[in-house]
Design an enzyme around this catalytic site. Structure first.
Site, PDB file in Angstrom:
ATOM      1  N   LYS A   2       5.283  17.472  46.391  1.00 43.55           N
ATOM      2  CA  LYS A   2       5.916  16.183  46.141  1.00 43.55           C
ATOM      3  C   LYS A   2       5.947  15.380  47.435  1.00 43.55           C
ATOM      4  O   LYS A   2       5.585  14.200  47.457  1.00 43.55           O
ATOM      5  CB  LYS A   2       7.339  16.432  45.621  1.00 43.55           C
ATOM      6  N   ARG A  52      15.639  15.669  47.735  1.00 46.54           N
ATOM      7  CA  ARG A  52      14.810  16.266  46.678  1.00 46.54           C
ATOM      8  C   ARG A  52      14.078  17.500  47.214  1.00 46.54           C
ATOM      9  O   ARG A  52      13.715  17.551  48.379  1.00 46.54           O
ATOM     10  CB  ARG A  52      13.779  15.235  46.200  1.00 46.54           C
ATOM     11  N   GLY A  90      11.622  20.916  37.978  1.00 47.88           N
ATOM     12  CA  GLY A  90      13.031  20.970  37.591  1.00 47.88           C
ATOM     13  C   GLY A  90      13.752  22.263  37.926  1.00 47.88           C
ATOM     14  O   GLY A  90      14.900  22.444  37.528  1.00 47.88           O
ATOM     15  N   MET A 117      14.516  23.520  40.996  1.00 44.36           N
ATOM     16  CA  MET A 117      15.432  23.458  42.138  1.00 44.36           C
ATOM     17  C   MET A 117      16.313  22.211  42.044  1.00 44.36           C
ATOM     18  O   MET A 117      16.165  21.407  41.138  1.00 44.36           O
ATOM     19  CB  MET A 117      14.630  23.481  43.432  1.00 44.36           C
ATOM     20  N   ARG A 136       1.697  13.662  40.308  1.00 48.46           N
ATOM     21  CA  ARG A 136       1.030  14.972  40.323  1.00 48.46           C
ATOM     22  C   ARG A 136      -0.014  14.965  39.214  1.00 48.46           C
ATOM     23  O   ARG A 136       0.022  14.109  38.325  1.00 48.46           O
ATOM     24  CB  ARG A 136       2.034  16.101  40.100  1.00 48.46           C
ATOM     25  N   HIS A 153       2.310  39.992  21.208  1.00 49.66           N
ATOM     26  CA  HIS A 153       1.000  40.634  21.058  1.00 49.66           C
ATOM     27  C   HIS A 153       0.045  39.777  20.228  1.00 49.66           C
ATOM     28  O   HIS A 153      -1.094  39.518  20.618  1.00 49.66           O
ATOM     29  CB  HIS A 153       1.189  42.015  20.410  1.00 49.66           C
ATOM     30  N   ARG A 163     -30.633  40.527  13.905  1.00 48.20           N
ATOM     31  CA  ARG A 163     -30.553  41.893  13.368  1.00 48.20           C
ATOM     32  C   ARG A 163     -31.160  41.897  11.975  1.00 48.20           C
ATOM     33  O   ARG A 163     -30.994  40.933  11.235  1.00 48.20           O
ATOM     34  CB  ARG A 163     -29.096  42.334  13.258  1.00 48.20           C
ATOM     35  N   ARG A 202     -34.821  42.236  15.953  1.00 45.25           N
ATOM     36  CA  ARG A 202     -34.620  43.658  16.242  1.00 45.25           C
ATOM     37  C   ARG A 202     -34.954  44.491  15.013  1.00 45.25           C
ATOM     38  O   ARG A 202     -34.489  44.194  13.911  1.00 45.25           O
ATOM     39  CB  ARG A 202     -33.175  43.918  16.651  1.00 45.25           C
ATOM     40  N   GLU A 210     -29.668  49.964  26.031  1.00 48.95           N
ATOM     41  CA  GLU A 210     -28.315  50.307  25.582  1.00 48.95           C
ATOM     42  C   GLU A 210     -28.037  51.795  25.686  1.00 48.95           C
ATOM     43  O   GLU A 210     -27.004  52.257  25.233  1.00 48.95           O
ATOM     44  CB  GLU A 210     -28.079  49.792  24.161  1.00 48.95           C
ATOM     45  N   SER A 258     -33.531  43.647  26.823  1.00 43.57           N
ATOM     46  CA  SER A 258     -32.292  42.966  26.471  1.00 43.57           C
ATOM     47  C   SER A 258     -31.168  43.993  26.502  1.00 43.57           C
ATOM     48  O   SER A 258     -31.199  44.979  25.757  1.00 43.57           O
ATOM     49  CB  SER A 258     -32.404  42.323  25.086  1.00 43.57           C
ATOM     50  N   GLY A 299     -27.944  45.681  25.612  1.00 40.84           N
ATOM     51  CA  GLY A 299     -26.940  45.676  24.556  1.00 40.84           C
ATOM     52  C   GLY A 299     -25.678  46.242  25.182  1.00 40.84           C
ATOM     53  O   GLY A 299     -25.492  47.451  25.254  1.00 40.84           O
ATOM     54  N   THR A 300     -24.829  45.355  25.678  1.00 43.59           N
ATOM     55  CA  THR A 300     -23.745  45.846  26.539  1.00 43.59           C
ATOM     56  C   THR A 300     -22.633  46.553  25.772  1.00 43.59           C
ATOM     57  O   THR A 300     -21.854  47.280  26.367  1.00 43.59           O
ATOM     58  CB  THR A 300     -23.158  44.701  27.385  1.00 43.59           C
ATOM     59  N   ASN A 301     -22.552  46.346  24.451  1.00 40.75           N
ATOM     60  CA  ASN A 301     -21.513  47.075  23.703  1.00 40.75           C
ATOM     61  C   ASN A 301     -21.837  48.569  23.663  1.00 40.75           C
ATOM     62  O   ASN A 301     -21.022  49.402  24.065  1.00 40.75           O
ATOM     63  CB  ASN A 301     -21.391  46.558  22.271  1.00 40.75           C
ATOM     64  N   ASP A 302     -23.047  48.874  23.196  1.00 43.02           N
ATOM     65  CA  ASP A 302     -23.425  50.280  23.134  1.00 43.02           C
ATOM     66  C   ASP A 302     -23.531  50.890  24.532  1.00 43.02           C
ATOM     67  O   ASP A 302     -23.164  52.044  24.748  1.00 43.02           O
ATOM     68  CB  ASP A 302     -24.756  50.444  22.394  1.00 43.02           C
ATOM     69  N   CYS A 359     -27.545  40.778  25.224  1.00 46.56           N
ATOM     70  CA  CYS A 359     -26.951  40.376  23.957  1.00 46.56           C
ATOM     71  C   CYS A 359     -25.745  41.272  23.738  1.00 46.56           C
ATOM     72  O   CYS A 359     -25.666  42.344  24.278  1.00 46.56           O
ATOM     73  CB  CYS A 359     -27.953  40.473  22.813  1.00 46.56           C
ATOM     74  N   TYR A 387     -31.394  35.356  30.596  1.00 45.27           N
ATOM     75  CA  TYR A 387     -30.671  34.644  29.539  1.00 45.27           C
ATOM     76  C   TYR A 387     -29.615  35.537  28.918  1.00 45.27           C
ATOM     77  O   TYR A 387     -29.710  36.773  28.977  1.00 45.27           O
ATOM     78  CB  TYR A 387     -31.640  34.154  28.445  1.00 45.27           C
TER      79      TYR A 387
HETATM   80  P1  ADP Z   1      12.209  17.286  40.017  1.00 42.96           P
HETATM   81  O1  ADP Z   1      10.863  16.650  39.947  1.00 42.96           O
HETATM   82  O2  ADP Z   1      12.194  18.585  40.711  1.00 42.96           O
HETATM   83  O3  ADP Z   1      12.886  17.344  38.687  1.00 42.96           O
HETATM   84  P2  ADP Z   1      12.881  14.959  41.601  1.00 42.96           P
HETATM   85  O4  ADP Z   1      12.981  15.146  43.050  1.00 42.96           O
HETATM   86  O5  ADP Z   1      11.645  14.326  41.129  1.00 42.96           O
HETATM   87  O6  ADP Z   1      13.168  16.339  40.897  1.00 42.96           O
HETATM   88  O7  ADP Z   1      14.107  14.086  41.127  1.00 42.96           O
HETATM   89  C1  ADP Z   1      14.398  13.884  39.767  1.00 42.96           C
HETATM   90  C2  ADP Z   1      14.538  12.406  39.445  1.00 42.96           C
HETATM   91  O8  ADP Z   1      15.528  11.805  40.238  1.00 42.96           O
HETATM   92  C3  ADP Z   1      13.300  11.588  39.745  1.00 42.96           C
HETATM   93  O9  ADP Z   1      12.384  11.652  38.680  1.00 42.96           O
HETATM   94  C4  ADP Z   1      13.875  10.210  39.875  1.00 42.96           C
HETATM   95  O10 ADP Z   1      13.979   9.593  38.619  1.00 42.96           O
HETATM   96  C5  ADP Z   1      15.227  10.461  40.465  1.00 42.96           C
HETATM   97  N1  ADP Z   1      15.158  10.166  41.886  1.00 42.96           N
HETATM   98  C6  ADP Z   1      14.879  11.000  42.904  1.00 42.96           C
HETATM   99  N2  ADP Z   1      14.866  10.338  44.091  1.00 42.96           N
HETATM  100  C7  ADP Z   1      15.111   9.042  43.801  1.00 42.96           C
HETATM  101  C8  ADP Z   1      15.214   7.856  44.590  1.00 42.96           C
HETATM  102  N3  ADP Z   1      15.040   7.886  45.909  1.00 42.96           N
HETATM  103  N4  ADP Z   1      15.482   6.694  43.960  1.00 42.96           N
HETATM  104  C9  ADP Z   1      15.667   6.660  42.619  1.00 42.96           C
HETATM  105  N5  ADP Z   1      15.580   7.742  41.829  1.00 42.96           N
HETATM  106  C10 ADP Z   1      15.327   8.910  42.407  1.00 42.96           C
HETATM  107 MG    MG Z   2     -26.668  48.587  19.792  1.00 40.22          MG
HETATM  108 MG    MG Z   3      10.290  14.846  39.537  1.00 41.06          MG
END
Ligand code: ADP
Ligand code: MG
Ligand code: MG
Length: 766
Positions: free
Chosen positions: A20, A83, A92, A94, A239, A355, A461, A517, A617, A636, A638-641, A704, A724
């Site tokens: 960021k 931030r 989101g 941290m 991003r 699964h 085949r 074949r 094979e 050719s 035959g990688t299964n066998d 194959c 191939y």
């Molecule tokens: P994260 O992407 O980890 O959720 P951000 O650092 O992007 O956290 O902050 C979350 C939101 O807070 C941003 O999308 C933005 O809308 C708001 N924000 C962060 N810094 C500012 C700023 N300097 N001015 C206005 N809004 C801000």
């Molecule tokens: Mg075979």
């Molecule tokens: Mg953000």
């Protein structure tokens, strides 16, 4: 080194600033409207972790710089956000602290953001996403812009293109009179980005301009966070945006056309899954049906068929060409065969990492999982949804794209080779070295293969052609014949039938080369089972033909040698058909172990234009590759066998009984039937290739078998100089993509010497 970096500084190192932070620096450089700020680096975080100390001196100086820069004082017109910013995407996870107005609060907030690297949520996220725990985070201190003002203000998130279908148009949400947190918290429902265009057209236009600059700089679709204060746009984050497979393909192609990326980059950035997304079956629009239930969309694509609860029954039914949907509360490794056989899988329990979800995704098979309103009674073989009771044999349709479940077999449409796909394939064709051929036994499959760009049929085949009732009875007549006259009558009958088949096939080829074949199956497989027959003659013959281990017994060329009429008949049928419909045909002999077998079969061939090659094979054939190369026109693998032979595994038993345990314990790294075992089977192949080419430099060598369409294996085949690969028609596009990637990746990288590359392959399991 400083601990604090300004957005206006040169440094864009994401391992120092986090993603960021580095992108904020980049955007500032690009002249985009970014509120000013600075970054307390990841190095400073490390120091804080060690000593508990922040670089207070630098922090204070930076804050007074910020006040000068904005011409405002903290608490008096200026507030800041703090931030988090790590070198890996942890959306989101941290802490972010907004609206800070004094120095002390800012210093607590920086600590809080640093500490949040180790909060439970973040730790768990890193564990799930395999993100190293020592990457660390920086703390961004940035002047606030206020989206929550009364007039002409708001906040939003946009993708620069539609992440579902790739269309080039802003896609996202906007919330007026709000700050970022209001958008995520869901307290107020955001409006589509279209509202911004209606409310503030100039701001929208500015956003489009920003999107364009960002895309051209980062050369990818972006996911952008922005805020509008008093009618002025500010960009707060960018991003690369997550997108569906379909969108990924469209965006990559469009970006080539817009001159943003090169075709090479388009090929390299797409994944096989992206391309596969273009190939799934879909419900035929308009979809006006009402689903009876919904689950999670575990693997995309639609499928319909009869409900079956027992995996073994699914297998039996599929062998009779019946389409079935396997319905289970959840699936387990014993069910693999049934999953394989079914058109689609439906479960009532388990999430997107269950699964069923994982296995179907690997197979590219439609799956809806965790449909909790389903009540499955395995004993009664019923599926109840509310009042609705669905019994074994009733037809249903599942849609893995939406998770919807419908009653009845709804009309589906096959994937078409779209113009997009064709365009992408033409690029792939121009970069790849590996030929991409198809395995196809029928006219229908050959047409399919052509549609998806097969360069030839690498494995046709002949077993399949005996499956229809008329042909089956003809071959039974041959097997049961008492006198030479009966035998020759039966064989003439077969020859007429085979010739007709080949004529149809050659017409469908329309110039494409084909490798046919000769019969591989043990003869007794054509007879009814002992329980099925009362005929004493059949019973007697069955006893004679019975084998302890048919897969290692009287099959392949061994049948060809001991029942010379069969191969002779097949070869003559091919020659006669070719006389009527000219075709580029080669004959392939299965299960060869020795050059004498090949010489024996060659005696049956009168037509000098027919090339003769062998399936590689058996282990012995690999060890005798040099000698065999002298007599064979092509190989050719035959990688299964070959995998079964190298591991001494019988595939079905192994997959059903212990393979999962082996994978869990790390004794094996992959299922060797899905991903080629490079160190063992691969090394044998590589050795055989080098011995063969020493004898005959120009020997054509193909692969194959299922591995021919698997990305890791394809890269290996490219590396060892295979000419191939031949895969199932639907895998052609992904195979071509990977073959092109392998060639592009290798450009510049030295080719390793034969029989070293397999050994060098970096993996923990030896
Ligand atoms: P994260 O992407 O980890 O959720 P951000 O650092 O992007 O956290 O902050 C979350 C939101 O807070 C941003 O999308 C933005 O809308 C708001 N924000 C962060 N810094 C500012 C700023 N300097 N001015 C206005 N809004 C801000
Ligand atoms: Mg075979
Ligand atoms: Mg953000």
């Amino acid at each position: 080194m400083p601990s604090v970096f300004f957005f206006e500084d040169e440094c864009e190192d994401k391992f120092l600033l986090g993603n960021k932070g580095a992108n904020l620096v980049t955007m500032t450089k690009l002249g985009l409207p970014v509120p000013p700020g600075f970054i307390v680096s990841i190095e400073a975080y490390r120091e804080y972790q060690r000593s508990g100390k922040l670089p207070l001196e630098e922090l204070r100086r930076a804050l007074s710089w910020l006040q000068k820069k904005t011409g405002k004082k903290l608490g008096d017109g200026l507030s800041v956000s703090v931030r988090s910013s790590a070198p890996a995407s942890m959306p989101g996870m941290m802490d972010t602290v907004l609206n800070l107005k004094d120095e002390d609060k800012i210093i607590s907030a920086v600590k809080r953001v640093f500490d949040s690297w180790d909060n439970l949520r973040a730790v768990e996220y890193r564990r799930l996403n395999k993100i190293p725990s020592d990457l660390g985070t920086s703390a961004i201190v940035q002047a606030m812009v206020l989206g929550n003002k009364e007039k002409n203000s708001g906040t939003g998130v946009v993708f620069t293109r539609n992440p579902n279908n790739g269309q080039k148009r802003l896609f996202g949400e906007y919330l007026d009179r709000a700050q970022g947190e209001d958008l995520v918290s869901g307290k107020r429902t955001p409006q589509p980005i279209e509202t911004l265009r209606l409310q503030m057209p100039e701001v929208y236009a500015e956003l489009e301009r920003v999107a364009d600059i960002l895309e051209r700089h980062f050369r990818d679709m972006q996911d952008v966070e922005f805020t509008v204060e008093d009618g002025k746009l500010y960009v707060l984050q960018t991003r690369s945006g997550k997108r569906s497979g379909r969108a990924a393909v469209r965006i990559a192609i469009d970006m080539v056309k817009e001159g943003i990326i090169s075709p090479e980059e388009a090929i390299l950035r797409l994944t096989p899954e992206d391309v596969r997304a273009l190939l799934y079956k879909q419900l035929k629009p308009p979809v006006q049906y009402r689903p009876v239930a919904q689950g999670l969309s575990a693997c995309p694509g639609a499928a319909s068929g009869k409900v079956v609860f027992d995996p073994l029954e699914a297998d039996t039914k599929a062998r009779l060409n019946e389409a079935v949907i396997l319905v289970r509360p959840e699936t387990s490794p014993e069910d693999i065969q049934g999953i394989h056989a079914a058109e689609g899988v439906l479960t009532s329990r388990g999430g997107l990492t269950s699964h069923a979800a994982i296995v179907t995704r690997a197979m590219g098979k439609p799956c809806v999982c965790g449909a909790e309103t389903l009540n499955i009674d395995l004993k009664e073989e019923t599926l109840t949804i509310g009042d609705l009771v669905i019994r074994k044999g009733d037809e249903i349709t599942i849609d893995g794209d939406t998770g919807n479940i419908y009653l009845g077999a709804l009309p589906l449409q096959e994937a078409e080779a779209t113009t997009e796909l064709k365009e992408l394939m033409s690029w792939a064709d121009s970069y790849k070295r590996l030929g991409v051929w198809a395995n196809a036994d029928t006219v229908e499959m050959i047409l399919q293969a052509k549609k998806f760009g097969a360069e030839g049929i690498g494995l046709c085949r002949t077993e399949r052609q005996f499956n229809s009732p008329e042909r089956l009875s003809a071959i039974r007549e041959f097997i049961l014949a008492q006198t030479p006259a009966e035998r020759s009558e039966a064989i003439n009958h077969l020859q007429r039938l085979q010739k007709e088949d080949f004529i149809d096939i050659f017409r469908a080829l329309d110039g494409m080369p084909i490798i046919i074949r000769l019969l591989d199956m043990p003869l007794h497989e054509f007879l009814p089972s002992e329980e099925e027959t009362t005929d004493p003659q059949v019973k007697e013959r069955l006893r004679e033909l019975r084998e302890v281990n048919p897969m290692l017994g009287h099959r392949g060329v061994r049948v060809g040698v001991t029942f010379p009429e069969i191969y002779q008949m097949q070869i003559d049928a091919i020659s006669e058909a070719r006389a009527e419909v000219p075709a580029n045909v080669a004959i392939m002999v299965p299960q060869v172990i020795t050059v004498q077998e090949l010489l024996w079969v060659k005696k049956y061939i009168k037509d000098p234009a027919l090339k003769v090659g062998i399936m590689m094979e058996t282990v012995r054939a690999c060890m005798r590759a040099g000698k065999l190369a002298q007599e064979a026109d092509f190989f050719s693998f035959g990688t299964n066998d070959l995998t079964q032979a190298v591991f001494s595994f019988s595939r079905e038993d192994v997959e059903r009984k212990f393979l999962t345990t082996y994978l869990e314990l790390g004794i094996l790294e992959h299922n060797p039937f899905q991903i080629l075992d490079i160190k063992g089977v691969g090394r044998l192949m590589e050795t055989a290739v080098s011995w063969a080419r020493k004898e005959k430099k120009t020997l054509e060598i193909g692969v194959c078998g299922e591995h021919a369409g698997e990305p890791l294996s394809i890269r290996f085949f490219h590396r060892i100089g295979i000419d191939y690969v031949s895969c199932s028609p639907f895998r052609i596009p992904t195979t071509k993509l990977v073959a092109a990637q392998a060639a592009l990746e290798q450009k510049g990288a030295p080719i390793s010497a034969p029989s070293e590359s397999a050994a060098k392959d970096a993996s923990s399991v030896s």
